[in-house]
Design a protein around this motif. Sequence first.
Motif, PDB file in Angstrom:
ATOM      1  N   VAL A 103     -34.643  -9.692  95.284  1.00 53.93           N
ATOM      2  CA  VAL A 103     -35.764 -10.531  95.726  1.00 53.93           C
ATOM      3  C   VAL A 103     -36.976 -10.209  94.868  1.00 53.93           C
ATOM      4  O   VAL A 103     -37.102  -9.085  94.365  1.00 53.93           O
ATOM      5  N   GLY A 104     -37.844 -11.201  94.673  1.00 53.97           N
ATOM      6  CA  GLY A 104     -39.144 -10.943  94.060  1.00 53.97           C
ATOM      7  C   GLY A 104     -39.188 -11.036  92.554  1.00 53.97           C
ATOM      8  O   GLY A 104     -40.258 -11.030  91.956  1.00 53.97           O
ATOM      9  N   HIS A 105     -38.006 -11.103  91.910  1.00 50.95           N
ATOM     10  CA  HIS A 105     -38.001 -11.195  90.447  1.00 50.95           C
ATOM     11  C   HIS A 105     -38.088 -12.676  90.087  1.00 50.95           C
ATOM     12  O   HIS A 105     -37.117 -13.413  90.190  1.00 50.95           O
ATOM     13  N   LEU A 106     -39.277 -13.091  89.657  1.00 50.26           N
ATOM     14  CA  LEU A 106     -39.491 -14.517  89.390  1.00 50.26           C
ATOM     15  C   LEU A 106     -39.110 -14.867  87.953  1.00 50.26           C
ATOM     16  O   LEU A 106     -38.977 -13.997  87.090  1.00 50.26           O
ATOM     17  N   GLU A 107     -38.946 -16.144  87.721  1.00 47.88           N
ATOM     18  CA  GLU A 107     -38.596 -16.616  86.376  1.00 47.88           C
ATOM     19  C   GLU A 107     -39.637 -16.136  85.353  1.00 47.88           C
ATOM     20  O   GLU A 107     -40.817 -16.042  85.654  1.00 47.88           O
ATOM     21  N   ASN A 108     -39.159 -15.873  84.168  1.00 46.04           N
ATOM     22  CA  ASN A 108     -40.020 -15.410  83.063  1.00 46.04           C
ATOM     23  C   ASN A 108     -40.723 -14.092  83.378  1.00 46.04           C
ATOM     24  O   ASN A 108     -41.739 -13.764  82.767  1.00 46.04           O
ATOM     25  N   ASP A 109     -40.193 -13.351  84.338  1.00 50.68           N
ATOM     26  CA  ASP A 109     -40.776 -12.071  84.729  1.00 50.68           C
ATOM     27  C   ASP A 109     -42.268 -12.202  85.057  1.00 50.68           C
ATOM     28  O   ASP A 109     -43.033 -11.246  84.920  1.00 50.68           O
ATOM     29  N   ALA A 110     -42.691 -13.391  85.481  1.00 54.00           N
ATOM     30  CA  ALA A 110     -44.120 -13.632  85.704  1.00 54.00           C
ATOM     31  C   ALA A 110     -44.423 -13.757  87.191  1.00 54.00           C
ATOM     32  O   ALA A 110     -43.551 -13.574  88.030  1.00 54.00           O
ATOM     33  N   ASP A 111     -45.694 -14.066  87.514  1.00 57.50           N
ATOM     34  CA  ASP A 111     -46.099 -14.170  88.910  1.00 57.50           C
ATOM     35  C   ASP A 111     -45.895 -15.566  89.462  1.00 57.50           C
ATOM     36  O   ASP A 111     -46.046 -15.793  90.657  1.00 57.50           O
ATOM     37  N   ASP A 112     -45.614 -16.506  88.591  1.00 61.82           N
ATOM     38  CA  ASP A 112     -45.381 -17.864  89.063  1.00 61.82           C
ATOM     39  C   ASP A 112     -43.944 -18.242  88.756  1.00 61.82           C
ATOM     40  O   ASP A 112     -43.226 -17.515  88.095  1.00 61.82           O
ATOM     41  N   GLY A 113     -43.554 -19.377  89.222  1.00 61.26           N
ATOM     42  CA  GLY A 113     -42.172 -19.806  88.998  1.00 61.26           C
ATOM     43  C   GLY A 113     -41.312 -19.403  90.167  1.00 61.26           C
ATOM     44  O   GLY A 113     -41.746 -18.699  91.082  1.00 61.26           O
ATOM     45  N   GLU A 114     -40.073 -19.842  90.134  1.00 64.51           N
ATOM     46  CA  GLU A 114     -39.187 -19.607  91.266  1.00 64.51           C
ATOM     47  C   GLU A 114     -38.585 -18.205  91.217  1.00 64.51           C
ATOM     48  O   GLU A 114     -38.444 -17.616  90.158  1.00 64.51           O
ATOM     49  N   ASP A 115     -38.190 -17.729  92.378  1.00 68.22           N
ATOM     50  CA  ASP A 115     -37.431 -16.490  92.479  1.00 68.22           C
ATOM     51  C   ASP A 115     -36.054 -16.749  91.857  1.00 68.22           C
ATOM     52  O   ASP A 115     -35.391 -17.741  92.160  1.00 68.22           O
ATOM     53  N   LYS A 116     -35.599 -15.830  90.981  1.00 67.91           N
ATOM     54  CA  LYS A 116     -34.351 -16.049  90.257  1.00 67.91           C
ATOM     55  C   LYS A 116     -33.153 -16.210  91.199  1.00 67.91           C
ATOM     56  O   LYS A 116     -32.259 -17.012  90.968  1.00 67.91           O
ATOM     57  N   ILE A 117     -33.126 -15.382  92.251  1.00 60.25           N
ATOM     58  CA  ILE A 117     -32.015 -15.441  93.211  1.00 60.25           C
ATOM     59  C   ILE A 117     -32.087 -16.731  94.027  1.00 60.25           C
ATOM     60  O   ILE A 117     -31.087 -17.434  94.194  1.00 60.25           O
ATOM     61  N   ALA A 118     -33.289 -17.048  94.527  1.00 63.36           N
ATOM     62  CA  ALA A 118     -33.447 -18.226  95.376  1.00 63.36           C
ATOM     63  C   ALA A 118     -33.091 -19.491  94.602  1.00 63.36           C
ATOM     64  O   ALA A 118     -32.471 -20.419  95.133  1.00 63.36           O
ATOM     65  N   LYS A 119     -33.450 -19.530  93.315  1.00 68.07           N
ATOM     66  CA  LYS A 119     -33.157 -20.704  92.494  1.00 68.07           C
ATOM     67  C   LYS A 119     -31.645 -20.900  92.363  1.00 68.07           C
ATOM     68  O   LYS A 119     -31.122 -22.000  92.520  1.00 68.07           O
ATOM     69  N   LYS A 120     -30.957 -19.788  92.090  1.00 71.77           N
ATOM     70  CA  LYS A 120     -29.503 -19.847  91.960  1.00 71.77           C
ATOM     71  C   LYS A 120     -28.867 -20.276  93.293  1.00 71.77           C
ATOM     72  O   LYS A 120     -27.919 -21.072  93.313  1.00 71.77           O
ATOM     73  N   ALA A 121     -29.408 -19.758  94.399  1.00 73.39           N
ATOM     74  CA  ALA A 121     -28.868 -20.082  95.722  1.00 73.39           C
ATOM     75  C   ALA A 121     -29.002 -21.572  95.999  1.00 73.39           C
ATOM     76  O   ALA A 121     -28.084 -22.216  96.510  1.00 73.39           O
ATOM     77  N   LEU A 122     -30.141 -22.140  95.632  1.00 73.86           N
ATOM     78  CA  LEU A 122     -30.398 -23.560  95.828  1.00 73.86           C
ATOM     79  C   LEU A 122     -29.407 -24.383  95.011  1.00 73.86           C
ATOM     80  O   LEU A 122     -28.806 -25.342  95.492  1.00 73.86           O
ATOM     81  N   LEU A 123     -29.224 -23.974  93.746  1.00 73.71           N
ATOM     82  CA  LEU A 123     -28.296 -24.668  92.851  1.00 73.71           C
ATOM     83  C   LEU A 123     -26.882 -24.666  93.413  1.00 73.71           C
ATOM     84  O   LEU A 123     -26.163 -25.650  93.331  1.00 73.71           O
ATOM     85  N   GLU A 124     -26.468 -23.513  93.968  1.00 73.75           N
ATOM     86  CA  GLU A 124     -25.082 -23.349  94.409  1.00 73.75           C
ATOM     87  C   GLU A 124     -24.913 -23.692  95.882  1.00 73.75           C
ATOM     88  O   GLU A 124     -23.816 -23.532  96.422  1.00 73.75           O
ATOM     89  N   GLN A 125     -26.001 -24.110  96.538  1.00 79.45           N
ATOM     90  CA  GLN A 125     -25.973 -24.403  97.982  1.00 79.45           C
ATOM     91  C   GLN A 125     -25.441 -23.229  98.788  1.00 79.45           C
ATOM     92  O   GLN A 125     -24.556 -23.380  99.633  1.00 79.45           O
ATOM     93  N   LEU A 126     -25.962 -22.062  98.477  1.00 81.23           N
ATOM     94  CA  LEU A 126     -25.568 -20.852  99.190  1.00 81.23           C
ATOM     95  C   LEU A 126     -26.807 -20.201  99.786  1.00 81.23           C
ATOM     96  O   LEU A 126     -27.933 -20.509  99.407  1.00 81.23           O
ATOM     97  N   GLU A 127     -26.572 -19.317 100.727  1.00 80.46           N
ATOM     98  CA  GLU A 127     -27.638 -18.467 101.233  1.00 80.46           C
ATOM     99  C   GLU A 127     -27.893 -17.429 100.120  1.00 80.46           C
ATOM    100  O   GLU A 127     -26.948 -16.954  99.485  1.00 80.46           O
ATOM    101  N   PRO A 128     -29.178 -17.090  99.849  1.00 75.46           N
ATOM    102  CA  PRO A 128     -29.458 -16.165  98.740  1.00 75.46           C
ATOM    103  C   PRO A 128     -28.604 -14.893  98.772  1.00 75.46           C
ATOM    104  O   PRO A 128     -28.145 -14.430  97.735  1.00 75.46           O
ATOM    105  N   MET A 129     -28.367 -14.360  99.956  1.00 73.34           N
ATOM    106  CA  MET A 129     -27.605 -13.108 100.018  1.00 73.34           C
ATOM    107  C   MET A 129     -26.125 -13.311  99.687  1.00 73.34           C
ATOM    108  O   MET A 129     -25.435 -12.342  99.376  1.00 73.34           O
ATOM    109  N   GLU A 130     -25.637 -14.539  99.738  1.00 73.23           N
ATOM    110  CA  GLU A 130     -24.278 -14.803  99.246  1.00 73.23           C
ATOM    111  C   GLU A 130     -24.254 -14.688  97.722  1.00 73.23           C
ATOM    112  O   GLU A 130     -23.290 -14.182  97.142  1.00 73.23           O
ATOM    113  N   VAL A 131     -25.315 -15.175  97.077  1.00 67.29           N
ATOM    114  CA  VAL A 131     -25.435 -15.034  95.625  1.00 67.29           C
ATOM    115  C   VAL A 131     -25.490 -13.549  95.259  1.00 67.29           C
ATOM    116  O   VAL A 131     -24.803 -13.086  94.345  1.00 67.29           O
TER     117      VAL A 131
END
Lengths: 494, 494
Positions: A78-106
């Motif tokens: 959690v908390g690691h955003l795209e481009n290692d910056a303060d803006d942008g989506e959370d890397k895990i949450a983005k993948k979860a959305l793409l795969e239609q999974l709960e983040p913790m499944e990713v």
Amino acid sequence: MSNRYNESKLLVFNTLSRKKEVFEPLKSPFVGMYVCGPTVYGDAHLGHARAAISFDLIFRYLKHLDYKVRYVRNITDVGHLENDADDGEDKIAKKALLEQLEPMEVVQYYTVRYHKNMDQLNVLRPSIEPHASGHIIEQIEMIKKILDEGYAYEVNGSIYFDVEKYNASHHYGILSGRKIEDLISNTRELAGQSEKRNGFDFAIWKRAEESHIMRWPSPWGDGFPGWHMECSAMGCKYLGDQFDIHGGGMDLLFPHHESEIAQSTVANGKPPVRYWLHNNMITLNGQKMGKSLGNAMSLDDIFTGNHPLLEKAYSPMTIRFFILQAQYRSTLDFSNEALQAADKGMKKLFAGMETLKQLKTDKNAVSIDAKAIEKACYESMNDDFNSPMVIANLFEAVRVINSLKAVDGRLQPEEFEILKNLLQHFLFEVLGLNSEEGTGNFALVDGLMQTIIQLRQEARVRKDFTTSDLIRNKLGDLNIDLKDGKDGTSWEVR
Amino acid sequence: MSNRYNESKLLVFNTLSRKKEVFEPLKSPFVGMYVCGPTVYGDAHLGHARAAISFDLIFRYLKHLDYKVRYVRNITDVGHLENDADDGEDKIAKKALLEQLEPMEVVQYYTVRYHKNMDQLNVLRPSIEPHASGHIIEQIEMIKKILDEGYAYEVNGSIYFDVEKYNASHHYGILSGRKIEDLISNTRELAGQSEKRNGFDFAIWKRAEESHIMRWPSPWGDGFPGWHMECSAMGCKYLGDQFDIHGGGMDLLFPHHESEIAQSTVANGKPPVRYWLHNNMITLNGQKMGKSLGNAMSLDDIFTGNHPLLEKAYSPMTIRFFILQAQYRSTLDFSNEALQAADKGMKKLFAGMETLKQLKTDKNAVSIDAKAIEKACYESMNDDFNSPMVIANLFEAVRVINSLKAVDGRLQPEEFEILKNLLQHFLFEVLGLNSEEGTGNFALVDGLMQTIIQLRQEARVRKDFTTSDLIRNKLGDLNIDLKDGKDGTSWEVR
């Protein structure tokens, strides 16, 4: 601390001082070591392998020196955003959305695959492997301290670290060598575009928008921790306010580790880490690796040969040996030629071990000064974990073994023991190589092969070429080659 | 939901209603399933294997029926006190103190070993594997709700669930069938010995004494969650306020699951789970297993044969097959005889698969009614996951295959496909057996063995008994036995 080889002291290159320093743990024989682990939103690649193997080498060597090491390597979920910056989506949450999974499944999916790859590479599991999402309370508590000390400010439910204020009394840039003046010019922003007072300030807590899935309650409303917080909080929880070694890839030096130092120094009143160690990156045919460059490959790709840039599959042990052939702070270029050379080199070392077993001990044999080779191995490791120098010394040992074999196959009993232990300790324990991978149950397969080789030998003696041809053909079907040498017949899987 | 075999509906035995019910997920095709995982303070034993394999069977079958299953199995790493009670030491903390480790080192050590054992047993990883210590916030939030609803009370920084109040409007005992009157007489205590209003109340948050290592800040001071809270909080977080299946061993039925129902019902305003499933226990030679009884053995003990009560080592697949030979709700007695019978039975099924490959298809062959066997397999699984009945049907398939082989080795092409798929789907996918374990790289070993068997055969033909004896002796050294039958020679590792 009495090391087995305290004649030469262990030197480590400390990024903080930019020089090699004698390694002296705060509470010897205990050593606390924290290394940044993966953000688990994709398959592990070569960069993950290099970081894990570099610090696995260090973990193994410290244990070999009888230190009691508590090795913490985190999972960032959690908390690691795209481009290692303060803006942008959370890397895990983005993948979860793409795969239609709960983040913790990713997180579970990629963590299990990461562990599988690390096991294949014979990387030891750390002593503790904490998840960032499992330490939200610890992060909130630390943020409270930073706010209490006046080094952070709240805007709309987000908390930012005040770098300018910190730099007035401390040195933001102490690790990376960056100057705040340069940071200012690099992060100039259009007025009103950011909540931050300064572009170089960083989020330690972020307000969660309505749509944000990963969120926790906090004194500042629902949100999630900033990326840098997790390592400060978990390092402190499991290793104390101050600990010995913090490691990670050079790409994490700034802003991640620089910010960790600032956070922990403010919250705990002292700098968190004695020795900062950073491993270098891997290039591919001289180029940076990356998805956008079209040359990214996962470890699974490499282990199966499933990538257009690979001439063949390379085994996990070949990759491990290849990585250890460079000192961890050196650049390393990945190419088919280099891997094939690594594979050959590694096999030569294992063959040397087998040859050693065939030698006979004789008190009157000529000395080969095995002690000197052993000493050179320790001196190499003590010189900032110089694994390529260790490997060069092991090659020297094998050269000596082969030349003994070529003469009369005899050496002194004590020297036999030294060489045997040397190969055992360095090849298996410290470098962490093993010869059994790739063939499954090696002892059983080798036992069957020795039986077949003997049957073939006897067939040849009685000039039964039907049988010896049958054996060669059957083994060919199984991708096994036989090699006849003057010392008998050896076998290898193609 | 259109199942592959919707002619017969899936029935599951619901502990809540004490009868078999048609399984109808809340949001088909999605299924949410929560199963209580291990408390990681010791090595996994047979009880862990039975729970994990029982719900692995259910997970695999639901996926085979094309349900999209989110399977959550937790790791208990805090709050589980000795004797499953509200007093006594935390099991993890006690072990940590004994071993002079940080509690999370104990957790990491035993979690890694648990995963290794489960991988050996071919138990699939769950979709999410949350740690109790990683969900303290979620537990605190749920406790707050229970307090707000008036079903808990605070005493000296600990929070207790008010069972009597709950039972006035709900039914505490709905799952276990216990009556609160009986509980009262069983938990009568000396006055003043407990903070609880009633002996059957249970802690949902415990104040941490000064010496308690695992502690977190809360609105009620530093403490840690009660054991039952974690499953309520994590089940709700990852599967929602109401989900389909909650599983676990029968030993968890009371008080653990009973209390989960009470907590979740109060916090979320509705009962949490549609179908409660419980697997039965394993006895050893008719006796309960336990450390105090001297008959406890870890899975590693069984896999290596390292226990006085074991005649030999039993492979993970033998254990898996043995467990699946009983329906998950039946008692199961562990004995050397039963395991050796399981091993033989499993090998017979795999041998049947090999025999099937040797059969030839012929449109004019006599029908064997393969469809009926397939239908019987689905009907067995649909009858509350009756794996022993499935196995009986697979034995019937093998009997048919062997009798075809004995006649003219021909069967109809469609029936060949049905039998092939049947064995593939049920043996590998649903029962989760695999034939390659134990020998490492099975295909390579088998290829070498076939070569050796052929060489032996040819030696016999030319009456070269020196060679055939040599082969038998060499294989004997490798613990391999050859068996000559009328269909040729087979081999097995002793």
